[in-house]
Every structure is written in C-alpha cells, then in structure tokens.
Design a protein around this motif. Structure first.
Motif: not given
Length: 114
Positions: A9, A73, A75-76, A103, A106
């Motif tokens: 993230h 933000e 999810v990259s 960042g 998770e």
C-alpha cells in the motif's frame, strides 16, 4: 511451507513527484529486495499493479472507475512468498522499500482450498 501474500500500500503521488534519478534508485532497491527473496527460493509470484481499474460494489454490482477514487493510498502490487510461519513471512517483508516512502506492507496467509 505455507504461502503468504505481501500486499503493498502506498501513496501514488510520492512516486509522481520523484526525479528520474530517485525513481531509478527506488527501482534498484525493489530489484535487490525481491532478488534476495527469489535467491532464497521463497518467491512464488507477484506483480506491480497500475493505479487504474474498476470496482464492483454491493449486491447490485455497481461499477465505478478506479480501485479507490476517494483515497490517495493505493494497492500498488503484491508478492506471494513461501514461509514456515506468519512471523517468518513478516521477516521477509521487513526489507520492503515501500516503507522508505511511508507505505505499508500487509502480510496475509493464503488460504489453501481443499
């Protein structure tokens, strides 16, 4: 060994503001970190994600543009890694370069479906 997903993230705006040199240095950090995991034989897969897409919501399956149009933000990307435990997967995530730019990573166990 079990599988774990590392979900990245980050604030996409930070990367848009980077100079080409800073961007290249960041990419090099990612390549070294991912290469280290692959070198241990623990990398199962993964990809970077573009900041565009569509989202389906609710029982009516309402489609909207973008994964999170109201948030900055995103999810990259993600990796799938093999580890003996959640703690070991978190240890693999410790070196993730996304943390250097504010960042988060998770770490989630992948459920095995019977």
């Amino acid at each position: 060994m079990d599988k774990f997903m590392l979900i990245f993230h980050g604030d996409d705006e930070i990367f848009r503001q980077m100079s080409p040199e800073a961007m290249q240095a960041d990419i090099q950090k990612w390549n070294q970190w991912i290469g280290g995991i692959a070198g241990q034989g623990r990398l199962t897969g993964g990809d970077a994600l573009l900041p565009t897409g569509r989202t389906l919501r609710g029982t009516g399956r309402v489609v909207s543009d973008g994964p999170y149009t109201e948030g900055k933000e995103i999810v990259s990307g993600y990796l799938i890694v093999s580890a003996n435990s959640l703690d070991e997967a978190v240890e693999l995530a410790q070196g993730c370069p996304i943390c250097d730019t504010g960042g988060t990573v998770e770490v989630r166990p992948v459920q095995v479906l019977a």
